[in-house]
Enzyme design. Structure first.
Site, PDB file in Angstrom:
ATOM      1  N   GLN A 234       0.878  -1.242  -0.008  1.00 18.41           N
ATOM      2  CA  GLN A 234       0.114   0.141   0.045  1.00 18.41           C
ATOM      3  C   GLN A 234       0.810   1.333   0.016  1.00 18.41           C
ATOM      4  O   GLN A 234       1.795   1.472   0.550  1.00 18.41           O
ATOM      5  CB  GLN A 234      -0.871   0.077   1.207  1.00 18.41           C
ATOM      6  CG  GLN A 234      -2.151  -1.021   1.386  1.00 18.41           C
ATOM      7  CD  GLN A 234      -2.907  -0.880   0.113  1.00 18.41           C
ATOM      8  OE1 GLN A 234      -3.325  -0.018  -0.447  1.00 18.41           O
ATOM      9  NE2 GLN A 234      -3.619  -1.962  -0.405  1.00 18.41           N
ATOM     10  N   TYR A 268      -6.510 -12.496  -4.249  1.00 17.63           N
ATOM     11  CA  TYR A 268      -5.709 -11.337  -4.824  1.00 17.63           C
ATOM     12  C   TYR A 268      -4.654 -11.197  -3.445  1.00 17.63           C
ATOM     13  O   TYR A 268      -4.445  -9.926  -3.246  1.00 17.63           O
ATOM     14  CB  TYR A 268      -6.377 -10.429  -5.418  1.00 17.63           C
ATOM     15  CG  TYR A 268      -7.424 -10.736  -6.522  1.00 17.63           C
ATOM     16  CD1 TYR A 268      -6.982 -10.825  -7.794  1.00 17.63           C
ATOM     17  CD2 TYR A 268      -8.668 -10.964  -5.905  1.00 17.63           C
ATOM     18  CE1 TYR A 268      -8.145 -11.036  -8.518  1.00 17.63           C
ATOM     19  CE2 TYR A 268      -9.729 -11.265  -6.895  1.00 17.63           C
ATOM     20  CZ  TYR A 268      -9.391 -11.217  -8.400  1.00 17.63           C
ATOM     21  OH  TYR A 268     -10.424 -11.749  -9.214  1.00 17.63           O
ATOM     22  N   GLU A 292      -2.337 -15.832  -5.083  1.00 22.09           N
ATOM     23  CA  GLU A 292      -1.751 -14.728  -5.645  1.00 22.09           C
ATOM     24  C   GLU A 292      -1.165 -15.056  -7.041  1.00 22.09           C
ATOM     25  O   GLU A 292      -0.675 -16.225  -7.084  1.00 22.09           O
ATOM     26  CB  GLU A 292      -0.975 -13.897  -4.501  1.00 22.09           C
ATOM     27  CG  GLU A 292       0.069 -12.888  -5.319  1.00 22.09           C
ATOM     28  CD  GLU A 292      -0.656 -11.629  -6.006  1.00 22.09           C
ATOM     29  OE1 GLU A 292      -0.225 -11.268  -7.311  1.00 22.09           O
ATOM     30  OE2 GLU A 292      -1.610 -11.264  -5.422  1.00 22.09           O
ATOM     31  N   CYS A 372     -10.574  -0.782  -5.057  1.00 18.83           N
ATOM     32  CA  CYS A 372     -10.030   0.697  -5.560  1.00 18.83           C
ATOM     33  C   CYS A 372     -10.678   1.276  -6.665  1.00 18.83           C
ATOM     34  O   CYS A 372     -10.113   2.293  -7.087  1.00 18.83           O
ATOM     35  CB  CYS A 372      -8.551   0.267  -5.740  1.00 18.83           C
ATOM     36  SG  CYS A 372      -8.069  -0.737  -7.048  1.00 18.83           S
TER      37      CYS A 372
END
Length: 415
Positions: A234, A268, A292, A372
């Site tokens: 992040q 993810y 992932e 997002c």
């Protein structure tokens, strides 16, 4: 009218992507660098479509009360449009009003795309947020053109704009960026992990990565996460902690106590941030799988989740993993999945119908969606709704990208 013509425009709305909306003789005109309630002079830049035109703002004729001096002078409206930097589309708007506009974008996306009416609230990343929303970026990508200029791109282009400062970056990262000289054409990533030291990662065009990859540690509370220096983490210095807390709160309020014997999925999953959140809620024996597609991230996830005996990290595309699980899971596995929680944090394009339908077919008790992109979120929530999942508690927005149009959202869904 044609490209290059000037018109005066009343701005009445905001669209996804940091663009604002006006109308000229009934036609929609999209224009950046303004905000609802303003009258501006704009220059038309794209008049090809019948449905809408695009324009660039040149002058504010009547300012809205929420306008403030831009936090980044290099992006301000008093600069020529071609010389403005991208990445701070909301920097001219008071911070509280930025969040109100982001709430509006999420709400209107849900209504228009998903046909959903849900309460939406957008909050700052945490109590340590700066008053003007600057100094938060711990990761920045700059670009180097064939003339050796270093800087961000101009909006909606690949033209490098030199700038003397990077106010959204942490002070140390901004200082290192200001000293960059003589880089090869391509990209330069700057990363400041938890140890505070800024790494400079040149990525020349056409050059293959050689040599060992540096691994750094990031921290969330008292927990450490290994991640490649150039890998995904992040961007906001408070984001990982804020998202961990938001996901945990949504799970507690929707699912109650986490059943450690159920099967929980972190899709993810990156380096295992939300798998660790699930493990922290369920205890040492929690069964959680992080999925992932990036093998380096999966390798780190396995190390980061080592304290949970029931945790594992799988390298796979999420659509294929969910499809295999849907087809091959045993009756016992399906029963455990039905008592579990699925956390998914897809890329900007969203999870998509195939993944959502696959998750719904596994029938987990609770799904927590971290988004997002408001439009992708709305589309996926609509698909979940068709399969019997309803949002529990509305949309919890986090302003992890102050002074830009981006916003993160966390939604809990119950079967």
């Amino acid at each position: 009218m044609q490209n290059g013509d000037l018109i005066d425009l009343d701005i009445t709305g905001v669209a996804h992507g940091g663009i604002f909306v006006g109308r000229h003789e009934g036609r929609v005109v999209f224009v950046p660098d303004t905000l609802p309630g303003e009258r501006v002079r704009v220059r038309l830049t794209d008049t090809r479509k019948k449905a809408f035109w695009r324009a660039e703002a040149l002058e504010v004729l009547d300012a809205a009360p929420e306008r403030r001096p831009h936090v980044w002078a290099s992006a301000a409206i008093d600069r020529a449009p071609d010389d403005r930097v991208g990445g701070a589309e909301f920097g001219h708007i008071e911070l509280a009003h930025q969040r109100a506009l982001k709430e509006r974008v999420i709400r209107e996306s849900l209504e228009r795309v998903g046909r959903l009416e849900l309460p939406v609230e957008v909050r700052p990343a945490g109590p340590d947020e700066t008053a003007d929303g600057t100094g938060w970026r711990t990761r920045v990508s700059l670009h180097v053109d064939d003339a050796g200029r270093v800087g961000p791109f101009a909006p909606r282009s690949h033209r490098v704009v030199e700038t003397p400062d990077l106010p959204l970056a942490t002070p140390d990262l901004a200082r290192v960026a200001a000293e960059l000289r003589g880089a090869a054409e391509g990209r330069i990533d700057l990363v400041q992990p938890a140890d505070g030291r800024v790494r400079v990662l040149p990525r020349p065009d056409g050059a293959r990565s050689t040599g060992p990859v540096e691994v750094v540690e990031e921290r969330v509370g008292d927990r450490s996460f290994r991640v490649d220096a150039g890998g995904f983490w992040q961007v906001h210095r408070l984001a990982a902690g804020a998202l961990t807390e938001a996901v945990a709160d949504r799970i507690r309020s929707s699912a109650g106590d986490l059943d450690p014997d159920a099967i929980h999925l972190d899709l993810y999953g990156g380096v295992g941030l939300f798998a660790a959140t699930l493990g922290g809620l369920g205890g040492a024996s929690t069964r959680v799988v992080s999925v992932e597609s990036d093998p380096r991230a999966t390798e780190h996830a396995g190390e980061n989740l080592a304290e949970w005996v029931g945790a594992r990290a799988e390298t796979a595309r999420v659509d294929r993993y969910v499809g295999r699980l849907r087809a091959d899971a045993s009756e016992r596995e399906r029963e455990r999945l039905s008592r579990g929680v699925v956390v998914l944090d897809p890329p900007r394009a969203g999870a998509g119908r195939e993944v959502v339908e696959g998750i719904a077919a596994l029938a987990p008790q609770t799904v927590v969606y971290v988004a997002c992109d408001p439009v992708a979120l709305a589309r996926d929530l609509a698909t979940f709704a068709v399969h019997g999942y309803r949002a529990d508690g509305g949309v919890h927005g986090l302003d992890l990208f102050p002074n830009s149009h981006h916003v993160e959202a966390v939604v809990a869904l119950r079967r």
